[in-house]
Design a protein around this motif. Sequence first.
Motif, PDB file in Angstrom:
ATOM      1  N   ARG B 131     -14.793   2.746   4.222  1.00 36.11           N
ATOM      2  CA  ARG B 131     -14.984   2.283   5.600  1.00 36.11           C
ATOM      3  C   ARG B 131     -15.872   1.044   5.675  1.00 36.11           C
ATOM      4  NH1 ARG B 131     -18.790   4.861   9.759  1.00 36.11           N
ATOM      5  NH2 ARG B 131     -17.874   4.600  11.841  1.00 36.11           N
ATOM      6  N   PRO B 132     -16.968   0.947   4.875  1.00 34.27           N
ATOM      7  CA  PRO B 132     -17.775  -0.286   4.922  1.00 34.27           C
ATOM      8  C   PRO B 132     -16.972  -1.524   4.514  1.00 34.27           C
ATOM      9  CG  PRO B 132     -19.017   1.463   3.856  1.00 34.27           C
ATOM     10  CD  PRO B 132     -17.619   1.976   4.026  1.00 34.27           C
ATOM     11  N   VAL B 133     -16.007  -1.356   3.616  1.00 37.95           N
ATOM     12  CA  VAL B 133     -15.156  -2.490   3.232  1.00 37.95           C
ATOM     13  C   VAL B 133     -14.328  -2.911   4.442  1.00 37.95           C
ATOM     14  CG1 VAL B 133     -13.250  -3.242   1.751  1.00 37.95           C
ATOM     15  CG2 VAL B 133     -15.052  -1.782   0.805  1.00 37.95           C
ATOM     16  N   ILE B 134     -13.717  -1.904   5.093  1.00 38.13           N
ATOM     17  CA  ILE B 134     -12.877  -2.191   6.262  1.00 38.13           C
ATOM     18  C   ILE B 134     -13.712  -2.853   7.364  1.00 38.13           C
ATOM     19  CG2 ILE B 134     -11.472  -1.121   8.086  1.00 38.13           C
ATOM     20  CD1 ILE B 134     -10.727   1.051   5.950  1.00 38.13           C
ATOM     21  N   HIS B 135     -14.880  -2.283   7.639  1.00 37.60           N
ATOM     22  CA  HIS B 135     -15.737  -2.856   8.691  1.00 37.60           C
ATOM     23  C   HIS B 135     -16.157  -4.282   8.336  1.00 37.60           C
ATOM     24  CE1 HIS B 135     -17.089   1.106  10.868  1.00 37.60           C
ATOM     25  NE2 HIS B 135     -15.789   0.897  10.903  1.00 37.60           N
ATOM     26  N   SER B 136     -16.505  -4.505   7.073  1.00 40.31           N
ATOM     27  CA  SER B 136     -16.945  -5.852   6.683  1.00 40.31           C
ATOM     28  C   SER B 136     -15.810  -6.859   6.873  1.00 40.31           C
ATOM     29  CB  SER B 136     -17.384  -5.886   5.222  1.00 40.31           C
ATOM     30  OG  SER B 136     -18.495  -5.068   5.058  1.00 40.31           O
ATOM     31  N   VAL B 137     -14.597  -6.448   6.522  1.00 40.08           N
ATOM     32  CA  VAL B 137     -13.454  -7.360   6.689  1.00 40.08           C
ATOM     33  C   VAL B 137     -13.219  -7.604   8.173  1.00 40.08           C
ATOM     34  CG1 VAL B 137     -10.973  -7.667   6.317  1.00 40.08           C
ATOM     35  CG2 VAL B 137     -12.397  -6.686   4.505  1.00 40.08           C
ATOM     36  N   LEU B 138     -13.232  -6.530   8.972  1.00 39.80           N
ATOM     37  CA  LEU B 138     -12.970  -6.692  10.412  1.00 39.80           C
ATOM     38  C   LEU B 138     -14.052  -7.544  11.080  1.00 39.80           C
ATOM     39  CD1 LEU B 138     -11.672  -3.144  11.453  1.00 39.80           C
ATOM     40  CD2 LEU B 138     -10.374  -5.135  10.665  1.00 39.80           C
ATOM     41  N   ARG B 141     -13.282 -11.403   9.935  1.00 39.87           N
ATOM     42  CA  ARG B 141     -11.837 -11.365   9.735  1.00 39.87           C
ATOM     43  C   ARG B 141     -11.299 -12.649   9.119  1.00 39.87           C
ATOM     44  NH1 ARG B 141      -8.828 -10.207   7.614  1.00 39.87           N
ATOM     45  NH2 ARG B 141      -6.862  -9.123   7.802  1.00 39.87           N
ATOM     46  N   GLN B 142     -11.884 -13.796   9.505  1.00 38.77           N
ATOM     47  CA  GLN B 142     -11.335 -15.086   9.038  1.00 38.77           C
ATOM     48  C   GLN B 142     -11.609 -15.315   7.551  1.00 38.77           C
ATOM     49  OE1 GLN B 142     -13.835 -14.548  11.021  1.00 38.77           O
ATOM     50  NE2 GLN B 142     -15.586 -15.652  10.146  1.00 38.77           N
ATOM     51  N   ASP B 143     -12.556 -14.541   6.959  1.00 38.56           N
ATOM     52  CA  ASP B 143     -12.916 -14.770   5.548  1.00 38.56           C
ATOM     53  C   ASP B 143     -11.945 -14.106   4.574  1.00 38.56           C
ATOM     54  OD1 ASP B 143     -15.065 -16.129   6.457  1.00 38.56           O
ATOM     55  OD2 ASP B 143     -16.514 -14.513   6.128  1.00 38.56           O
ATOM     56  N   TYR B 144     -11.079 -13.244   5.080  1.00 35.75           N
ATOM     57  CA  TYR B 144     -10.196 -12.488   4.181  1.00 35.75           C
ATOM     58  C   TYR B 144      -8.745 -12.682   4.591  1.00 35.75           C
ATOM     59  CZ  TYR B 144     -14.635 -10.228   3.101  1.00 35.75           C
ATOM     60  OH  TYR B 144     -15.936  -9.995   2.741  1.00 35.75           O
ATOM     61  N   GLY B 145      -7.836 -12.414   3.656  1.00 38.10           N
ATOM     62  CA  GLY B 145      -6.402 -12.489   3.954  1.00 38.10           C
ATOM     63  C   GLY B 145      -5.934 -11.220   4.653  1.00 38.10           C
ATOM     64  N   GLN B 146      -4.698 -10.862   4.385  1.00 31.34           N
ATOM     65  CA  GLN B 146      -4.100  -9.668   4.979  1.00 31.34           C
ATOM     66  C   GLN B 146      -4.882  -8.411   4.551  1.00 31.34           C
ATOM     67  OE1 GLN B 146      -1.325  -9.622   6.934  1.00 31.34           O
ATOM     68  NE2 GLN B 146      -1.125  -7.378   7.016  1.00 31.34           N
ATOM     69  N   LEU B 147      -5.118  -7.504   5.503  1.00 32.82           N
ATOM     70  CA  LEU B 147      -5.753  -6.214   5.180  1.00 32.82           C
ATOM     71  C   LEU B 147      -4.726  -5.110   5.397  1.00 32.82           C
ATOM     72  CD1 LEU B 147      -8.222  -4.354   4.568  1.00 32.82           C
ATOM     73  CD2 LEU B 147      -8.768  -4.451   7.012  1.00 32.82           C
ATOM     74  N   SER B 167      -8.495   0.501  16.675  1.00 33.92           N
ATOM     75  CA  SER B 167      -9.205  -0.782  16.523  1.00 33.92           C
ATOM     76  C   SER B 167      -8.853  -1.444  15.181  1.00 33.92           C
ATOM     77  CB  SER B 167     -10.721  -0.589  16.650  1.00 33.92           C
ATOM     78  OG  SER B 167     -11.210   0.151  15.555  1.00 33.92           O
ATOM     79  N   TRP B 168      -8.571  -0.654  14.165  1.00 32.30           N
ATOM     80  CA  TRP B 168      -8.162  -1.243  12.876  1.00 32.30           C
ATOM     81  C   TRP B 168      -6.813  -1.938  13.053  1.00 32.30           C
ATOM     82  CZ3 TRP B 168      -9.088   3.276   8.799  1.00 32.30           C
ATOM     83  CH2 TRP B 168     -10.454   3.602   8.801  1.00 32.30           C
ATOM     84  N   ARG B 169      -5.895  -1.216  13.736  1.00 36.53           N
ATOM     85  CA  ARG B 169      -4.543  -1.779  13.920  1.00 36.53           C
ATOM     86  C   ARG B 169      -4.561  -3.019  14.790  1.00 36.53           C
ATOM     87  NH1 ARG B 169      -2.509   3.723  14.773  1.00 36.53           N
ATOM     88  NH2 ARG B 169      -1.378   4.381  12.899  1.00 36.53           N
ATOM     89  N   ALA B 170      -5.508  -3.044  15.745  1.00 35.96           N
ATOM     90  CA  ALA B 170      -5.550  -4.138  16.711  1.00 35.96           C
ATOM     91  C   ALA B 170      -6.086  -5.434  16.096  1.00 35.96           C
ATOM     92  CB  ALA B 170      -6.416  -3.740  17.907  1.00 35.96           C
ATOM     93  N   LEU B 176      -2.156  -0.566   9.236  1.00 33.67           N
ATOM     94  CA  LEU B 176      -2.613   0.762   8.817  1.00 33.67           C
ATOM     95  C   LEU B 176      -1.386   1.651   8.625  1.00 33.67           C
ATOM     96  CD1 LEU B 176      -4.796   3.000   8.450  1.00 33.67           C
ATOM     97  CD2 LEU B 176      -4.648   3.372  10.915  1.00 33.67           C
ATOM     98  N   HIS B 177      -1.284   2.254   7.458  1.00 34.34           N
ATOM     99  CA  HIS B 177      -0.205   3.201   7.173  1.00 34.34           C
ATOM    100  C   HIS B 177      -0.823   4.554   6.880  1.00 34.34           C
ATOM    101  CE1 HIS B 177       2.692  -0.134   6.694  1.00 34.34           C
ATOM    102  NE2 HIS B 177       1.659  -0.770   6.173  1.00 34.34           N
ATOM    103  N   LEU B 178      -0.280   5.581   7.522  1.00 35.29           N
ATOM    104  CA  LEU B 178      -0.840   6.921   7.359  1.00 35.29           C
ATOM    105  C   LEU B 178       0.157   7.834   6.677  1.00 35.29           C
ATOM    106  CD1 LEU B 178      -2.257   7.357  10.983  1.00 35.29           C
ATOM    107  CD2 LEU B 178      -3.600   6.832   8.929  1.00 35.29           C
ATOM    108  N   THR B 179      -0.386   8.759   5.906  1.00 36.04           N
ATOM    109  CA  THR B 179       0.485   9.811   5.372  1.00 36.04           C
ATOM    110  C   THR B 179      -0.312  11.099   5.191  1.00 36.04           C
ATOM    111  OG1 THR B 179       2.101  10.411   3.673  1.00 36.04           O
ATOM    112  CG2 THR B 179       0.140   9.274   2.900  1.00 36.04           C
ATOM    113  N   VAL B 180       0.387  12.216   5.317  1.00 35.39           N
ATOM    114  CA  VAL B 180      -0.220  13.523   5.013  1.00 35.39           C
ATOM    115  C   VAL B 180       0.741  14.289   4.107  1.00 35.39           C
ATOM    116  CG1 VAL B 180      -1.607  13.704   7.123  1.00 35.39           C
ATOM    117  CG2 VAL B 180       0.753  14.547   7.128  1.00 35.39           C
ATOM    118  N   ASP B 181       0.165  15.163   3.285  1.00 35.47           N
ATOM    119  CA  ASP B 181       1.011  15.970   2.404  1.00 35.47           C
ATOM    120  C   ASP B 181       1.821  16.960   3.228  1.00 35.47           C
ATOM    121  OD1 ASP B 181      -0.502  14.646   0.563  1.00 35.47           O
ATOM    122  OD2 ASP B 181      -1.417  16.417  -0.346  1.00 35.47           O
ATOM    123  N   GLU B 182       1.152  17.482   4.269  1.00 35.54           N
ATOM    124  CA  GLU B 182       1.772  18.534   5.069  1.00 35.54           C
ATOM    125  C   GLU B 182       1.495  18.215   6.530  1.00 35.54           C
ATOM    126  OE1 GLU B 182       0.958  23.174   5.989  1.00 35.54           O
ATOM    127  OE2 GLU B 182       0.125  22.393   4.121  1.00 35.54           O
TER     128      GLU B 182
END
Lengths: 332, 281
Positions: B131-138, B141-147, B167-170, B176-182
């Motif tokens: 999460r800190p990586v995601i927050h830092s990129v968000l 935002r201009q310092d990084y490419g595609q997330l 907010s991540w998707r926005a 953001l891609h989600l998956t669950v086993d069940e």
Amino acid sequence: MKTLSRENLNLWLDGLAAQQSLIAPHLEAQGVFYRPVQRAQEIAWEADRPALSAKEFLFPPSERLLKVEKRGPDIRLEVSPSAAPQAIFGLRPCDARGIRVMDAAFLETPPIDSQYASRRENTLLLGLACRSMGASCFCTIMGLAPDDPRDMDVMFTDRGPTLAVQALTPRGEALLAGLPIVEEPGEVEPASRREVGGLPTAEAWKESFGDARWAKHGERCLSCRLCAYVCPTCRCYDVRDEALPSPPGEAHFERLRAWDSCTREGYRLTAGGHNPRAAAGSRLRNRLLCKFVYYPHQYGPAACTGCGRCLDACPVNLDLLEIGGALQEAAQ
Amino acid sequence: MSTADGADPMYPLLGRLVSSRDMGREIKLLGVKLLNGTQPPFPAYAPGQFAFLSAFGIGEAPFGLASTTERGEVLEFAVQRLGSVTTGLHELAEGDALGVRGPLGNTFPMEAFQHKNLLVLGGGIGGAPLRPVIHSVLDHRQDYGQLTILWAARHPSLLIFRDEYESWRAAPHTELHLTVDEADAAWDHHVGLMTDLVRQVAPSAANTVAITCGPPIMIYHVDKLLSELGFAPEQRYVTLEARMHCGLGKCGRCNMGELLVCRDGPVFSMAQVGNFLESYL
């Protein structure tokens, strides 16, 4: 060589014991152990290296890191007091090296372990040369000798009515000042050595990682950790909180650290309960590769002194020299 | 232990639990503020680092810092109730005292990640240190490419930070891609293992860095797959863990070959630990 008469040495040791804790080889029901003694007379002079190393006097099997007192919403933390002075007399070269190896992790690699540092600063290392190598000793493979004075403050060599004495550190020199030391002609006679096999190089140990024999050794290993507990250099530890008797309305605890070993089954668990070293063979491999590869990589010295206690202690006769010898043969 | 300034890093700082919020089944987001007083403040920390939390009388365990220094002084930890210490931490009420030691360990090389595309793969509670990586990129935002965030759990009730997905998707250039086993009845995203999702998303390795955290079995198979997709060892980062006791390179608990997770990690590139990964399984 410089010598001191046995009588004067005993007087001096009695004086030391009166000022601080004096630890020396002592005959117990189950063998000779480093133990606190009150007088020089109690020292077991004739013994080979003691059955256990002196590790416990620098790094106790269990010690308090912290005391915690809860009073309602308030919490008070108390650190442990610093160590009292002690002198270890009759320390064998392998056990002095063991301390030197622990120094590398606890003192010389930051941050300093303050409880170890406090004990270490307050401990005098007074060596006594072994006369010969015991049945399971292999200190010579590890670059030591039965009469190796390195890592000591003062080294003594028993010559019967007198002992040769050599100060190795300024602290040792200060300690000997004022003693009736005599300059005698001649050199100290070296201890006798015994031919022992060899061990693989660090590189060969490292390359043995995928060797199928580890799994075979693992079938024998009971994961009992005796090898680690008798080892003068194994220093892994566990930390846990234990409840203490508390006055009404309060809750007191202590945070303890205690010896642990990487051969214990749950040692390397991760948070979800996954165990990357579930097989006994992988744990045994980790312990031996730590001695010759991992520990030197992290802290400098190899974590084996050749004291041979692991050979004596193992209930299923897993033998470091045998395991290493076979790997060395395979590597050649 | 003591550092140059004389402080003993085995001695916890006293903090107070300022928030304890249910994030999923048996998962809480704990907010911790250090008490003022004679203690030094908690130093600035960076994405990837961890800290120990003490439930006094029960014990101490390491947790990835799930917050960033930039977003405020409250330290956040996502804690799943699994053993005695995590149970003790779950049972603390807001306002209760606890111990904090840190920050410890190395960090994600965020500067080296700049102007690169980032692929963040989090499995279960393993998403917490990402999460800190995601927050830092968000937040820059201009310092990084595609997330591209691939987020997985065994069950929807075990997904963490669900209230942030919108907010991540926005954010621009962020997926953001989600998956669950069940799945459960309400689930309308992918169902399957993280590796299925990676195959479906089929991320390009070009100018991209992958960062993975999750259970060992997931890390292992995701890493193999990323390698097949053309990610070089230097492009594949992981953050690892162990039930360590000191976090300072002393207790010996966390070794992985000659590396220590606490001191050489917890962030590693596969160039460093690729050979050990199989033995980590």
